[in-house]
Write an enzyme that holds these catalytic residues in place. Sequence first.
Site, short mmCIF file in Angstrom:
data_model
loop_
_atom_site.label_atom_id
_atom_site.label_comp_id
_atom_site.label_asym_id
_atom_site.label_seq_id
_atom_site.Cartn_x
_atom_site.Cartn_y
_atom_site.Cartn_z
N HIS A 128 19.19 0.87 3.15
CA HIS A 128 17.78 0.78 3.58
C HIS A 128 17.50 1.71 4.76
O HIS A 128 17.32 1.27 5.89
CB HIS A 128 17.48 -0.68 3.94
N CYS A 159 9.38 -0.79 7.74
CA CYS A 159 10.24 -0.66 6.56
C CYS A 159 9.47 -0.22 5.33
O CYS A 159 10.06 0.13 4.31
CB CYS A 159 10.94 -1.99 6.29
#
Lengths: 136, 385
Positions: free
Chosen positions: B333, B84
């Site tokens: 995201h 991430c």
Amino acid sequence: MGEYNKPLPNVNDDSNEFWAGCKEHQLRFQKCKVCGHVRWPASILCPMCHSKETKWIVSEGKGRVYSFAVYHVAYHPGFENDLPYVVADVELEEGPRLVTNIVGCRPDDVKCEMPVEVVWDDVTEKFSLPKFKPCC
Amino acid sequence: MKRVAIVGIGHGKFGVRSDASLRELTFEAVKACLDDAGVSLKEVDSMVTGIAGDEFSLALQPSAQVHDYIGFYPKPNFRVEGACATGSMALRTGWMNVASGLADLVLVVGVEKMTEVPTSVATEIMGRGGDSMWEYPFGTTFPGYYAMMANAHMAEYGTTEEQMAMVAVKNHYYGHLNPFAHMQKEVTLEKALTSFTVAHPLKLFDCSLITDGAAAVLLASEERAKTISTKPVWIAGLGLATDTMRITERESLTSIAASREAARIAYQMAGVGPADIDVATVHDCFTIAEIVAYEDLGFCEKGEGGKLIEAKETYVDGRTPVNVDGGLKSKGHPLGATGVSMAIEITKQLRGEAGQRQVKDAEIGLTHNVGGTGQVAAVHIFRRE
């Protein structure tokens, strides 16, 4: 009881001794002969001093819940019938912590710091999983 | 080392982008970035592409697909991966290219196409962010790891589910003002608190979104920056740190040690401290992660993160505005794009171009991007001058 449809442990040279111990209902951990670090998961090298000299110790299987989560959504179909189920980070008296399930109580009753002890779930002929239940 | 500035920004629309492929998403962001800078692709020396997972887009060599599609060959393109935190690691790699003198103008692109696979598959892929070899048989998933952090934080510091929901309320409020956000709608505290439980104590509105999107920035050396932009934003500090694969080997679940270490390095390099930060974007993959980030970055004392959001100190007019672009929570995201998108928000804020979400007179900004459950973290500090 139908066929076991949850993911099974991935056994290799690192993890073989741990899962073989579980089959015999023993929680085995490596203790580095050089620096004394007790480690989980198992590995060829000590992550603290890189020594390969290690011995296996057997845990008493007692510890406490460091933290936990109560799962209300399953992303693997094998866990759907278990909802809600508890995944916890359990700290053993010998030092290592491991990710496991808390069983033998209502999920709402699980609390951080709760004392627990190992209970064995013989999921297949080859594998037993160490889970934990509340104890005094 | 040469000074490095952001001289161009391009943000694609985040969301479920069934209308666009990985390549088209990238082109959208790159085109906007080059237009913003007033530079043609021919002038760019090299490129860094941040893409976290091949499995979401079901494609090998996704970075080659991207440089092929925009016609960048034969110049260098370098793929970076850091779960991430991929986008921030791509930015760092781009910075290294310019700071070293290897290139004067570098395009940094972050992109992810996550909705090619169903949500259950995407979550399953991210669940491997733990350690599948040891933890998978117990039914672990990604939200579950953060739920354990939340329970530990609640037990140790008295943080509440209401305080976590307040993070969702704030980020959705700002997301509804951000035209690039995935979910441009507000949420009430009650709705957040009564949404269904994913992994107790985390509910649906405590979780960020599975999103498609791309973001691009153009980095320039000082000499080039001055010819391209009247409002260059300088990269003043970079910190990158790592931690163990498994959460069970971490000292604590109430803090992300890699974040603290990355922040320490970045603050030191930039010569500033937490009190100097005018605006920040932090890694709110779950609401508890934003509360923990307040503490790890030094915006408040350890254990006081819940009270900081309760006092609204991280709103635009608060002490340290955080995620006033909607954050991962509402903006979305798309793993590889997230870190680059964070840098774009800070650039807009420091240029004074954030519109309704503008933090008054913002001079120094910070981005904080975490990979996995804290296996890696990147903190970057930016300055207007």
